[in-house]
Design a protein around this motif. Structure first.
Motif, PDB file in Angstrom:
ATOM      1  N   LYS A   1      25.715  46.129  45.437  1.00 42.67           N
ATOM      2  CA  LYS A   1      25.304  44.743  45.495  1.00 42.67           C
ATOM      3  C   LYS A   1      25.856  44.027  44.268  1.00 42.67           C
ATOM      4  N   ILE A   2      26.488  42.888  44.475  1.00 41.39           N
ATOM      5  CA  ILE A   2      27.034  42.117  43.372  1.00 41.39           C
ATOM      6  C   ILE A   2      25.912  41.342  42.692  1.00 41.39           C
TER       7      ILE A   2
ATOM      8  N   ASP B   1      29.990  34.089  34.926  1.00 33.47           N
ATOM      9  CA  ASP B   1      30.272  33.976  33.501  1.00 33.47           C
ATOM     10  C   ASP B   1      31.766  34.157  33.288  1.00 33.47           C
ATOM     11  N   THR B   2      32.228  33.827  32.082  1.00 35.53           N
ATOM     12  CA  THR B   2      33.639  33.962  31.749  1.00 35.53           C
ATOM     13  C   THR B   2      33.803  34.776  30.471  1.00 35.53           C
ATOM     14  N   TYR B   3      34.959  35.422  30.354  1.00 34.04           N
ATOM     15  CA  TYR B   3      35.340  36.066  29.105  1.00 34.04           C
ATOM     16  C   TYR B   3      36.817  35.798  28.868  1.00 34.04           C
ATOM     17  N   ASP B   4      37.092  34.986  27.863  1.00 39.56           N
ATOM     18  CA  ASP B   4      38.454  34.588  27.513  1.00 39.56           C
ATOM     19  C   ASP B   4      38.914  35.449  26.339  1.00 39.56           C
ATOM     20  N   PHE B   5      39.894  36.322  26.582  1.00 36.79           N
ATOM     21  CA  PHE B   5      40.371  37.197  25.508  1.00 36.79           C
ATOM     22  C   PHE B   5      41.755  36.778  25.018  1.00 36.79           C
ATOM     23  N   THR B   6      42.044  35.472  25.109  1.00 33.27           N
ATOM     24  CA  THR B   6      43.353  34.972  24.704  1.00 33.27           C
ATOM     25  C   THR B   6      43.584  35.105  23.211  1.00 33.27           C
ATOM     26  N   LEU B   7      42.599  34.746  22.413  1.00 36.37           N
ATOM     27  CA  LEU B   7      42.778  34.759  20.965  1.00 36.37           C
ATOM     28  C   LEU B   7      42.474  36.137  20.378  1.00 36.37           C
ATOM     29  N   PRO B   8      43.143  36.498  19.291  1.00 40.66           N
ATOM     30  CA  PRO B   8      42.997  37.858  18.746  1.00 40.66           C
ATOM     31  C   PRO B   8      41.570  38.227  18.374  1.00 40.66           C
ATOM     32  N   GLN B   9      40.781  37.274  17.874  1.00 39.90           N
ATOM     33  CA  GLN B   9      39.400  37.596  17.501  1.00 39.90           C
ATOM     34  C   GLN B   9      38.531  37.951  18.709  1.00 39.90           C
ATOM     35  N   HIS B  10      38.966  37.515  19.900  1.00 42.41           N
ATOM     36  CA  HIS B  10      38.214  37.829  21.113  1.00 42.41           C
ATOM     37  C   HIS B  10      38.647  39.160  21.719  1.00 42.41           C
ATOM     38  N   ARG B  11      39.624  39.800  21.113  1.00 44.11           N
ATOM     39  CA  ARG B  11      40.050  41.123  21.570  1.00 44.11           C
ATOM     40  C   ARG B  11      39.592  42.224  20.611  1.00 44.11           C
ATOM     41  N   GLU B  12      38.695  41.884  19.704  1.00 47.50           N
ATOM     42  CA  GLU B  12      38.204  42.872  18.744  1.00 47.50           C
ATOM     43  C   GLU B  12      37.101  43.751  19.332  1.00 47.50           C
ATOM     44  N   ASN B  13      36.306  43.183  20.239  1.00 51.27           N
ATOM     45  CA  ASN B  13      35.200  43.933  20.828  1.00 51.27           C
ATOM     46  C   ASN B  13      35.553  44.434  22.218  1.00 51.27           C
ATOM     47  N   GLU B  14      34.804  45.395  22.718  1.00 51.18           N
ATOM     48  CA  GLU B  14      35.027  45.926  24.054  1.00 51.18           C
ATOM     49  C   GLU B  14      34.689  44.887  25.117  1.00 51.18           C
ATOM     50  N   ALA B  15      35.487  44.882  26.177  1.00 55.93           N
ATOM     51  CA  ALA B  15      35.163  44.116  27.378  1.00 55.93           C
ATOM     52  C   ALA B  15      34.481  45.103  28.319  1.00 55.93           C
ATOM     53  N   PHE B  16      33.150  45.112  28.283  1.00 53.70           N
ATOM     54  CA  PHE B  16      32.353  46.179  28.913  1.00 53.70           C
ATOM     55  C   PHE B  16      31.658  45.641  30.159  1.00 53.70           C
ATOM     56  N   PHE B  17      31.918  46.292  31.301  1.00 56.85           N
ATOM     57  CA  PHE B  17      31.305  45.886  32.564  1.00 56.85           C
ATOM     58  C   PHE B  17      30.690  47.115  33.228  1.00 56.85           C
ATOM     59  N   GLY B  18      30.001  46.911  34.346  1.00 56.74           N
ATOM     60  CA  GLY B  18      29.365  48.039  35.007  1.00 56.74           C
ATOM     61  C   GLY B  18      29.009  47.722  36.453  1.00 56.74           C
ATOM     62  N   GLU B  19      28.310  48.623  37.093  1.00 56.95           N
ATOM     63  CA  GLU B  19      27.921  48.448  38.490  1.00 56.95           C
ATOM     64  C   GLU B  19      27.129  47.159  38.652  1.00 56.95           C
ATOM     65  N   GLY B  20      27.467  46.430  39.688  1.00 60.49           N
ATOM     66  CA  GLY B  20      26.852  45.137  39.917  1.00 60.49           C
ATOM     67  C   GLY B  20      27.717  43.979  39.460  1.00 60.49           C
ATOM     68  N   ASP B  21      28.728  44.261  38.641  1.00 59.32           N
ATOM     69  CA  ASP B  21      29.661  43.224  38.203  1.00 59.32           C
ATOM     70  C   ASP B  21      30.865  43.172  39.142  1.00 59.32           C
ATOM     71  N   LEU B  22      31.337  41.960  39.399  1.00 58.61           N
ATOM     72  CA  LEU B  22      32.616  41.748  40.072  1.00 58.61           C
ATOM     73  C   LEU B  22      33.503  40.995  39.097  1.00 58.61           C
ATOM     74  N   VAL B  23      34.586  41.623  38.666  1.00 61.38           N
ATOM     75  CA  VAL B  23      35.437  41.084  37.610  1.00 61.38           C
ATOM     76  C   VAL B  23      36.772  40.626  38.184  1.00 61.38           C
ATOM     77  N   ILE B  24      37.037  39.318  38.066  1.00 60.07           N
ATOM     78  CA  ILE B  24      38.355  38.779  38.400  1.00 60.07           C
ATOM     79  C   ILE B  24      39.137  38.772  37.098  1.00 60.07           C
ATOM     80  N   LEU B  25      40.131  39.638  36.987  1.00 58.89           N
ATOM     81  CA  LEU B  25      40.882  39.811  35.743  1.00 58.89           C
ATOM     82  C   LEU B  25      42.257  39.183  35.886  1.00 58.89           C
ATOM     83  N   GLY B  26      42.547  38.194  35.027  1.00 58.47           N
ATOM     84  CA  GLY B  26      43.799  37.467  35.142  1.00 58.47           C
ATOM     85  C   GLY B  26      44.683  37.550  33.915  1.00 58.47           C
TER      86      GLY B  26
END
Length: 281
Positions: free
Chosen positions: A10-11, A45-70
């Motif tokens: 289930k999403i 929700d959104t997660y923008d990892f364009t800038l270097p400071q936004h790529r310092e932490n893990e992009a962590f997802f799990g069951e129940g998430d639907l991730v459109i990755l572009g």
């Protein structure tokens, strides 16, 4: 690629996750994700990892998430400067995944299947995938103004079809089908009319005398390569995303390298057309 057991989930939340230096990939990704979020009536929700400071932490997802990755397409592939981030920080943990790529009117070659494979390897269960046109990073002619209204119609239809597939009780039984070749082909190499390769990997933008010193170019550089103290200094890697060029308020940033200019003009001559995106559900 590892084998997974069929599953249905289930999403609970839809995510638009993107790397988008000039905004095209962001529009592609968020348009699809927002359509699914509305159709399934779940949080978004959104997660923008364009800038270097936004790529310092893990992009962590799990069951129940639907991730459109572009991501954008660079030389027919997923940008190689993102591979370390994906390998080290991207965690699917059984989430559903939809790879999307945006290309600048030439072609997306193997970028979509490469991104699908990355998502599978990082623990996502891919359900669909798509490639759509955005304005070319080098050019204001190729794909100018895209994604436009016609593209949004197609992106919306893509999101609707994904939502319907989930509502119909889709179960994961292997990686989603998308177009591309395996093994993944080499990066696209620009060439002149005599078939000599043009190497622009080390080319960097320069700053004209009309620079106002606002520092916007340093703020938007996804590699953190432009000095905040002196924006005329580009000390790090340049991926030719042209965020600094297109977002400079006075047009001070530009490229003067002869090979870069030749490649840009050649692309504009060969691919000034209306290329169309495509999706696979």
């Amino acid at each position: 690629m590892r084998k997974k057991h069929p599953s249905m989930m289930k999403i609970k939340k839809v995510w638009a996750v993107f790397f988008s230096p000039t905004g095209g990939t962001q529009k592609v990704t968020t348009t699809v994700a927002q359509m699914i979020h509305k159709a399934l009536n779940v949080p978004y929700d959104t997660y923008d990892f364009t800038l270097p400071q936004h790529r310092e932490n893990e992009a962590f997802f799990g069951e129940g998430d639907l991730v459109i990755l572009g991501t954008p397409v660079i030389a027919g592939r997923v940008p190689n400067l993102l591979l370390t981030y994906f390998n080290e920080k991207l965690k699917g943990n059984g989430a559903f995944g939809v790879p999307v790529v945006s290309f600048g009117n030439r072609d997306y070659d193997d970028a979509l299947i490469e991104l699908r494979n990355i998502m599978e390897e990082k623990g996502f269960q891919t359900i669909a995938g798509g490639a759509f046109v955005s304005e070319h990073s080098f050019s204001r002619k190729l794909g100018a103004g895209r994604p436009d209204e016609e593209d949004v119609i197609k992106l919306t239809a893509f999101g609707e079809k994904i939502a319907e597939k989930i509502k119909c009780g889709w179960k994961y039984d292997g990686p989603a089908y998308v177009k591309g070749e395996e093994p993944i082909r080499s990066y696209f190499t620009p060439r002149d009319r005599h078939e000599h390769a043009i190497d622009i990997r080390k080319v960097k933008p320069i700053t004209g005398e009309d620079c106002c010193g606002c520092g916007i170019c340093a703020q938007v550089c996804p590699m953190g390569s432009i000095s905040k103290e002196d924006p005329t200094v580009v000390s790090g890697i340049c991926m030719k995303c042209c965020a600094c060029v297109k977002k400079c308020p006075v047009g001070a940033k530009h490229f003067e390298d002869a090979g870069f200019i030749y490649h840009k003009e050649e692309l504009e001559e060969l691919y000034e057309r209306r290329a169309e995106g495509e999706y696979f559900v």
